[in-house]
Design a protein around this motif. Structure first.
Motif, PDB file in Angstrom:
ATOM      1  N   CYS A  10      29.554 -26.191 -19.971  1.00 46.74           N
ATOM      2  CA  CYS A  10      27.911 -25.541 -20.333  1.00 46.74           C
ATOM      3  C   CYS A  10      27.870 -24.439 -21.396  1.00 46.74           C
ATOM      4  O   CYS A  10      28.508 -23.025 -21.200  1.00 46.74           O
ATOM      5  CB  CYS A  10      27.782 -24.606 -18.554  1.00 46.74           C
ATOM      6  SG  CYS A  10      26.127 -24.635 -19.337  1.00 46.74           S
ATOM      7  N   CYS A  13      23.038 -24.360 -24.102  1.00 46.00           N
ATOM      8  CA  CYS A  13      21.963 -25.118 -24.853  1.00 46.00           C
ATOM      9  C   CYS A  13      20.736 -25.338 -24.167  1.00 46.00           C
ATOM     10  O   CYS A  13      19.258 -25.689 -25.036  1.00 46.00           O
ATOM     11  CB  CYS A  13      22.542 -26.163 -25.287  1.00 46.00           C
ATOM     12  SG  CYS A  13      22.596 -27.731 -24.426  1.00 46.00           S
ATOM     13  N   CYS A  16      19.419 -29.516 -20.517  1.00 49.08           N
ATOM     14  CA  CYS A  16      19.473 -29.794 -19.267  1.00 49.08           C
ATOM     15  C   CYS A  16      18.008 -29.390 -18.590  1.00 49.08           C
ATOM     16  O   CYS A  16      16.771 -30.258 -18.241  1.00 49.08           O
ATOM     17  CB  CYS A  16      20.067 -29.016 -18.098  1.00 49.08           C
ATOM     18  SG  CYS A  16      20.165 -27.990 -18.406  1.00 49.08           S
ATOM     19  N   CYS A  48      23.026 -33.638 -21.217  1.00 54.57           N
ATOM     20  CA  CYS A  48      23.840 -32.696 -21.275  1.00 54.57           C
ATOM     21  C   CYS A  48      25.017 -33.368 -22.707  1.00 54.57           C
ATOM     22  O   CYS A  48      25.566 -33.944 -22.302  1.00 54.57           O
ATOM     23  CB  CYS A  48      25.257 -32.209 -20.236  1.00 54.57           C
ATOM     24  SG  CYS A  48      26.283 -30.879 -20.140  1.00 54.57           S
TER      25      CYS A  48
HETATM   26  S1  SF4 Z   1      22.135 -29.666 -21.665  1.00 57.80           S
HETATM   27 FE1  SF4 Z   1      22.778 -27.461 -19.682  1.00 57.80          FE
HETATM   28  S2  SF4 Z   1      24.811 -28.061 -18.623  1.00 57.80           S
HETATM   29 FE2  SF4 Z   1      24.816 -29.054 -20.270  1.00 57.80          FE
HETATM   30  S3  SF4 Z   1      25.488 -27.655 -22.268  1.00 57.80           S
HETATM   31 FE3  SF4 Z   1      23.472 -27.253 -21.707  1.00 57.80          FE
HETATM   32  S4  SF4 Z   1      22.901 -25.564 -20.337  1.00 57.80           S
HETATM   33 FE4  SF4 Z   1      24.128 -26.190 -20.280  1.00 57.80          FE
END
Ligand code: SF4
Ligand code: SF4
Length: 57
Positions: A10, A13, A16, A48
């Motif tokens: 993770c 970002c 999700c 993700c």
């Molecule tokens: S989408 Fe969610 S789980 Fe995936 S890298 Fe981004 S914050 Fe992390």
């Protein structure tokens, strides 16, 4: 059963969290999924960019 986020991949970002329809994903240094709220829809895993989210056992 609920989806899980791997702390190793993770990158926090936030994609999700904005895609989750139930608000089950909480932000932090590494994001996490509340198993009591997750409905196993898989939307977060598809969104993700690092493949950090996988179905739980
Ligand atoms: S989408 Fe969610 S789980 Fe995936 S890298 Fe981004 S914050 Fe992390
Ligand atoms: S599987 Fe669906 S409900 Fe569960 S955390 Fe991911 S987007 Fe949210």
């Amino acid at each position: 059963m609920a989806y899980k986020i791997s702390a190793d991949t993770c990158v926090a970002c936030g994609t999700c969290q904005s895609e989750c329809p139930t608000g089950a994903i909480k932000e932090g240094d590494v994001y996490s999924i509340d198993p009591a709220i997750c409905i196993d829809c898989g939307t977060c895993a598809d969104a993700c960019p690092t493949g950090a989210i996988t179905p739980g056992e």
